[in-house]
Design an enzyme around this catalytic site. Structure first.
Site, PDB file in Angstrom:
ATOM      1  N   GLY A  96      -0.551  -5.834  -2.907  1.00  0.00           N
ATOM      2  CA  GLY A  96      -1.416  -6.716  -2.018  1.00  0.00           C
ATOM      3  C   GLY A  96      -0.196  -7.944  -1.341  1.00  0.00           C
ATOM      4  O   GLY A  96      -0.600  -8.389  -0.035  1.00  0.00           O
ATOM      5  N   THR A 140      -3.255  -4.142   2.672  1.00  0.00           N
ATOM      6  CA  THR A 140      -3.789  -4.406   1.238  1.00  0.00           C
ATOM      7  C   THR A 140      -4.056  -5.865   1.014  1.00  0.00           C
ATOM      8  O   THR A 140      -3.135  -6.560   1.141  1.00  0.00           O
ATOM      9  CB  THR A 140      -2.921  -3.743   0.364  1.00  0.00           C
ATOM     10  OG1 THR A 140      -2.543  -2.327   0.645  1.00  0.00           O
ATOM     11  CG2 THR A 140      -3.467  -3.942  -1.171  1.00  0.00           C
ATOM     12  N   CYS A 198       2.158  -5.346   1.121  1.00  0.00           N
ATOM     13  CA  CYS A 198       1.513  -4.366   2.165  1.00  0.00           C
ATOM     14  C   CYS A 198       0.533  -5.243   2.862  1.00  0.00           C
ATOM     15  O   CYS A 198      -0.505  -5.774   2.403  1.00  0.00           O
ATOM     16  CB  CYS A 198       0.956  -3.223   1.550  1.00  0.00           C
ATOM     17  SG  CYS A 198       0.003  -2.184   2.570  1.00  0.00           S
ATOM     18  N   THR A 246      -5.308   0.366   2.643  1.00  0.00           N
ATOM     19  CA  THR A 246      -5.964   0.231   1.206  1.00  0.00           C
ATOM     20  C   THR A 246      -4.765   0.678   0.299  1.00  0.00           C
ATOM     21  O   THR A 246      -3.740   1.298   0.553  1.00  0.00           O
ATOM     22  CB  THR A 246      -7.013   1.344   1.024  1.00  0.00           C
ATOM     23  OG1 THR A 246      -7.589   0.868  -0.176  1.00  0.00           O
ATOM     24  CG2 THR A 246      -6.588   2.655   0.706  1.00  0.00           C
TER      25      THR A 246
END
Length: 180
Positions: free
Chosen positions: A165, A171, A168, A5
Site C-alpha cells: 500500500g 493499493t 503501489c 488492488t
C-alpha cells in the site's frame, strides 16, 4: 487490467498448527480516481474451508467466484480437483476467456493462483501467493518477513499489504484479512 488492488494469500504451519490466511486492500480505482476505499475483495467459501480473493474487474471476478464456488461445492470442498475442473470449464467457454480477473484460492494444504487465461498456478513454495497491481510488492515483503522476521501469520499478511500500500498507487492500507 489488474490495477486497483493487492491480494495476498499465506499458508503453512506454525508450532505444529496449520494456518491459512488471505488479505486484501480496500481501494477501488476507476481511471485515475479512487472511487471506494473500503471494498471487500476476499471471502471464505465452502463452509469456511477455503479462502479466496480477486483482482481485476469486479463484475468479472464475481462471475469467476460464482463459477468456482459451484465447482467447489460439486467436488465437496476438494480444492485441488476444483481448480483443475475450474480451469477446464474456463478454457471451454469463450466468454470466460475474455474475463479480466485473477483469483487466489487456498486452504490449509494448497494455494493457487487462477489466471485470466484459465491457467492454474500453484505458488512456487506452496506457501505465499499475491496478485494485483501491488502483488509483487506484497509477495516480496511476505517472503522476506516469512524468512527473517518470524511473525505471527496475521501480522505477516498485514505488514506485507501495508508495504504494498505504501508503494503501489492502486493499493491502500485499508486492509481486510480472513483466516481459516
Amino acid at each position: 487490467m489488474f490495477e486497483a488492488t493487492t491480494i495476498l494469500g499465506y499458508r503453512g504451519e506454525l508450532n505444529h498448527k496449520k494456518f491459512a490466511l488471505i488479505g486484501g486492500d480496500g481501494q477501488v480505482t476507476l481511471g485515475n480516481c479512487v472511487v471506494k476505499a473500503n471494498a471487500t475483495k476476499i471471502r471464505s467459501l465452502y463452509h469456511n474451508q477455503v479462502l479466496s480473493g480477486f483482482a481485476g474487474s469486479t463484475a468479472d471476478a464475481f462471475s469467476l467466484f460464482d463459477m468456482f464456488e459451484r465447482i467447489l461445492e460439486s467436488k465437496k470442498g476438494d480444492l485441488f480437483k476444483s481448480v483443475v475442473d475450474f480451469s477446464k470449464e474456463w478454457r471451454k467457454d469463450k466468454y470466460l476467456r475474455r474475463l479480466e480477473a485473477m483469483m487466489i484460492v487456498l486452504n490449509f494444504d494448497h494455494i493457487f493462483i487462477l489466471s485470466g487465461m484459465g491457467d492454474v498456478l500453484e505458488a512456487e513454495d506452496n506457501k505465499i501467493a499475491a496478485i494485483g497491481s501491488g502483488g509483487n510488492y506484497a509477495l516480496s515483503a511476505a517472503r522476506a518477513l516469512d524468512h527473517f522476521a518470524h511473525l505471527e501469520p496475521r501480522k505477516l499478511v498485514e505488514e506485507s499489504l501495508k508495504i504494498a500500500g505504501d508503494l503501489c498507487i492502486y493499493t491502500n492500507t485499508n486492509i481486510k484479512i480472513l483466516e481459516l
